[in-house]
Design a protein around this motif. Structure first.
Motif, mmCIF file in Angstrom:
data_model
loop_
_atom_site.group_PDB
_atom_site.id
_atom_site.type_symbol
_atom_site.label_atom_id
_atom_site.label_comp_id
_atom_site.label_asym_id
_atom_site.label_seq_id
_atom_site.Cartn_x
_atom_site.Cartn_y
_atom_site.Cartn_z
ATOM 1 N N THR A 186 0.824 -1.204 0.000
ATOM 2 C CA THR A 186 0.000 0.000 0.000
ATOM 3 C C THR A 186 0.857 1.253 0.000
ATOM 4 O O THR A 186 1.794 1.371 0.792
ATOM 5 C CB THR A 186 -0.942 0.016 1.216
ATOM 6 O OG1 THR A 186 -1.783 -1.136 1.169
ATOM 7 C CG2 THR A 186 -1.805 1.270 1.202
ATOM 8 N N ASN A 187 0.544 2.171 -0.880
ATOM 9 C CA ASN A 187 1.192 3.482 -0.900
ATOM 10 C C ASN A 187 0.540 4.338 0.178
ATOM 11 O O ASN A 187 -0.657 4.621 0.109
ATOM 12 C CB ASN A 187 1.004 4.129 -2.273
ATOM 13 C CG ASN A 187 1.705 5.471 -2.403
ATOM 14 O OD1 ASN A 187 1.778 6.257 -1.460
ATOM 15 N ND2 ASN A 187 2.192 5.749 -3.598
ATOM 16 N N PRO A 188 1.283 4.763 1.207
ATOM 17 C CA PRO A 188 0.659 5.498 2.313
ATOM 18 C C PRO A 188 0.093 6.852 1.896
ATOM 19 O O PRO A 188 -0.822 7.360 2.549
ATOM 20 C CB PRO A 188 1.806 5.678 3.309
ATOM 21 C CG PRO A 188 3.050 5.555 2.504
ATOM 22 C CD PRO A 188 2.725 4.569 1.421
ATOM 23 N N PHE A 189 0.606 7.430 0.837
ATOM 24 C CA PHE A 189 0.157 8.757 0.417
ATOM 25 C C PHE A 189 -1.109 8.719 -0.434
ATOM 26 O O PHE A 189 -1.856 9.679 -0.486
ATOM 27 C CB PHE A 189 1.266 9.482 -0.345
ATOM 28 C CG PHE A 189 2.411 9.897 0.521
ATOM 29 C CD1 PHE A 189 2.408 11.117 1.176
ATOM 30 C CD2 PHE A 189 3.489 9.050 0.708
ATOM 31 C CE1 PHE A 189 3.462 11.489 1.996
ATOM 32 C CE2 PHE A 189 4.549 9.412 1.523
ATOM 33 C CZ PHE A 189 4.531 10.635 2.176
ATOM 34 N N THR A 190 -1.315 7.594 -1.135
ATOM 35 C CA THR A 190 -2.491 7.488 -2.005
ATOM 36 C C THR A 190 -3.517 6.479 -1.499
ATOM 37 O O THR A 190 -4.682 6.524 -1.904
ATOM 38 C CB THR A 190 -2.074 7.080 -3.429
ATOM 39 O OG1 THR A 190 -1.518 5.750 -3.398
ATOM 40 C CG2 THR A 190 -1.047 8.045 -3.995
ATOM 41 N N GLY A 191 -3.081 5.566 -0.634
ATOM 42 C CA GLY A 191 -3.972 4.505 -0.164
ATOM 43 C C GLY A 191 -4.185 3.399 -1.180
ATOM 44 O O GLY A 191 -4.941 2.456 -0.935
ATOM 45 N N LYS A 192 -3.500 3.485 -2.313
ATOM 46 C CA LYS A 192 -3.679 2.501 -3.380
ATOM 47 C C LYS A 192 -2.634 1.398 -3.274
ATOM 48 O O LYS A 192 -1.535 1.603 -2.771
ATOM 49 C CB LYS A 192 -3.569 3.186 -4.746
ATOM 50 C CG LYS A 192 -4.637 4.231 -5.013
ATOM 51 C CD LYS A 192 -4.421 4.877 -6.379
ATOM 52 C CE LYS A 192 -5.470 5.944 -6.661
ATOM 53 N NZ LYS A 192 -5.245 6.605 -7.975
ATOM 54 N N LYS A 193 -3.006 0.216 -3.785
ATOM 55 C CA LYS A 193 -2.056 -0.881 -3.866
ATOM 56 C C LYS A 193 -1.042 -0.577 -4.966
ATOM 57 O O LYS A 193 -1.383 -0.045 -6.014
ATOM 58 C CB LYS A 193 -2.773 -2.196 -4.181
ATOM 59 C CG LYS A 193 -3.704 -2.681 -3.082
ATOM 60 C CD LYS A 193 -2.931 -3.086 -1.832
ATOM 61 C CE LYS A 193 -3.861 -3.665 -0.764
ATOM 62 N NZ LYS A 193 -3.125 -4.050 0.457
ATOM 63 N N MET A 194 0.218 -0.906 -4.715
ATOM 64 C CA MET A 194 1.241 -0.663 -5.716
ATOM 65 C C MET A 194 2.032 -1.944 -5.980
ATOM 66 O O MET A 194 2.166 -2.807 -5.114
ATOM 67 C CB MET A 194 2.172 0.463 -5.274
ATOM 68 C CG MET A 194 2.836 0.285 -3.930
ATOM 69 S SD MET A 194 3.767 1.777 -3.449
ATOM 70 C CE MET A 194 4.437 1.250 -1.869
ATOM 71 N N THR A 210 3.860 11.781 -12.168
ATOM 72 C CA THR A 210 2.722 12.580 -11.711
ATOM 73 C C THR A 210 2.495 12.386 -10.216
ATOM 74 O O THR A 210 2.236 13.344 -9.480
ATOM 75 C CB THR A 210 1.460 12.191 -12.497
ATOM 76 O OG1 THR A 210 1.662 12.481 -13.888
ATOM 77 C CG2 THR A 210 0.241 12.963 -12.010
ATOM 78 N N GLU A 211 2.594 11.150 -9.765
ATOM 79 C CA GLU A 211 2.431 10.859 -8.340
ATOM 80 C C GLU A 211 3.509 11.557 -7.519
ATOM 81 O O GLU A 211 3.227 12.132 -6.455
ATOM 82 C CB GLU A 211 2.503 9.349 -8.122
ATOM 83 C CG GLU A 211 2.157 8.897 -6.719
ATOM 84 C CD GLU A 211 2.069 7.386 -6.634
ATOM 85 O OE1 GLU A 211 0.978 6.836 -6.889
ATOM 86 O OE2 GLU A 211 3.105 6.743 -6.341
ATOM 87 N N ALA A 212 4.755 11.550 -8.009
ATOM 88 C CA ALA A 212 5.846 12.222 -7.294
ATOM 89 C C ALA A 212 5.644 13.731 -7.273
ATOM 90 O O ALA A 212 5.975 14.393 -6.279
ATOM 91 C CB ALA A 212 7.184 11.870 -7.937
ATOM 92 N N ASP A 213 5.105 14.283 -8.349
ATOM 93 C CA ASP A 213 4.798 15.716 -8.350
ATOM 94 C C ASP A 213 3.805 16.061 -7.249
ATOM 95 O O ASP A 213 3.980 17.038 -6.511
ATOM 96 C CB ASP A 213 4.209 16.137 -9.704
ATOM 97 C CG ASP A 213 5.269 16.349 -10.776
ATOM 98 O OD1 ASP A 213 6.465 16.415 -10.435
ATOM 99 O OD2 ASP A 213 4.895 16.450 -11.963
#
Length: 269
Positions: A19-27, A196-199
């Motif tokens: 889980t990506n803690p910043f987006t809550g999405k599975k990565m 985009t996510e890093a931005d």
């Protein structure tokens, strides 16, 4: 053989979720920190040995100062949002390298390099914070390990096709189509998604660190001007276009300020 390939693909797909803690999405990430960080640290040390690192100058000290502020802001956010030990294996390091290339990069585990060539476009500490936030965000979101994982799955697909297709002409067509299709249709969009996510993550943590997120779009306007407005079509690139980034960062800046306000930060440099 078909069943073996299917079983391997299913196992890797299930085991690669994090889980990506910043987006809550599975990565997609099948490489743990304990496996990837030591190699990244060694490569970083070798790079510094082989290149002209700038030390004990005002610019080098600024790179370190900004990096420490950004990393501290990230740790504050992670701790406040239920991830207190997320950064325990990270070994943050920030170095300025004498090179005219307009670039900066981050290796897994927090090893960051700025080239002197990007400093005129940064145009000061806040511009450095825009770039630093972006690079730190790559490390926080495990983008390096995700790219390696995606590359592994891409290779599995190629191997599966070569095992299952017996007709040579069909196999040649498959290999050509798969190579182009998987790159343009999967790998490049995957990379642009990371940028985009890093931005977005970077904008948020630079604001928490006290830097003005409104400056991010201005930096990319300078980046666009530096390039002369020339770039390849976005769908063929690993990065979003300058215009896409400018529009995104302009749109996201107010939300970054709202997030910073949760940490008592309401004025910005």
């Amino acid at each position: 053989m078909k069943k073996i390939i299917l079983i391997i693909a299913i196992f890797l797909g299930v085991s690669a979720c994090k889980t990506n803690p910043f987006t809550g999405k599975k990565m997609l990430n099948m490489y743990p920190n304990s496996q990837i960080f030591p190699s990244a640290f060694a490569q970083y040390d070798q790079f510094l040995t082989d290149n002209n690192t700038v030390e004990n100058t005002s610019e080098a000290r600024m790179i370190t100062k900004v990096g420490q502020r950004i990393a501290s802001a990230a740790e504050r956010w992670l701790t406040a949002n239920g991830y207190p030990g997320y950064l325990k294996d990270y070994k943050w390091e920030y170095n300025l390298v004498n090179d005219e290339t307009v670039n900066a990069w981050c290796m897994p585990g927090g090893k960051i390099v700025f080239y002197t060539g990007i400093l005129p476009i940064c145009d000061g500490e806040t511009g450095v914070a825009v770039v630093m936030g972006h690079e730190v965000a790559h490390a926080l979101a495990d983008h390096g390990a995700q790219r390696m994982s995606a590359g592994t799955f891409q290779q599995i697909g190629a191997v599966a096709g070569n095992v299952l297709i017996k007709d040579q002409q069909t196999l040649n067509t498959f290999n050509q189509a798969y190579g182009i299709g998987s790159e343009v249709g999967i790998m490049l969009p995957f990379s642009r998604g990371h940028e985009t996510e890093a931005d977005r993550i970077g904008l948020q943590i630079m604001a928490i660190a006290g830097y003005n997120p409104d400056e991010a779009a201005d930096l990319w306007r300078r980046m666009k001007a530096n390039s002369g407005g020339e770039s390849q079509p976005e769908f063929m690139s690993t990065h979003p276009s300058n215009d896409t980034r400018i529009n995104n960062l302009t749109e996201w800046a107010p939300a970054a300020k709202q997030e910073a306000a949760k940490f008592g930060v309401t004025s910005f440099e």
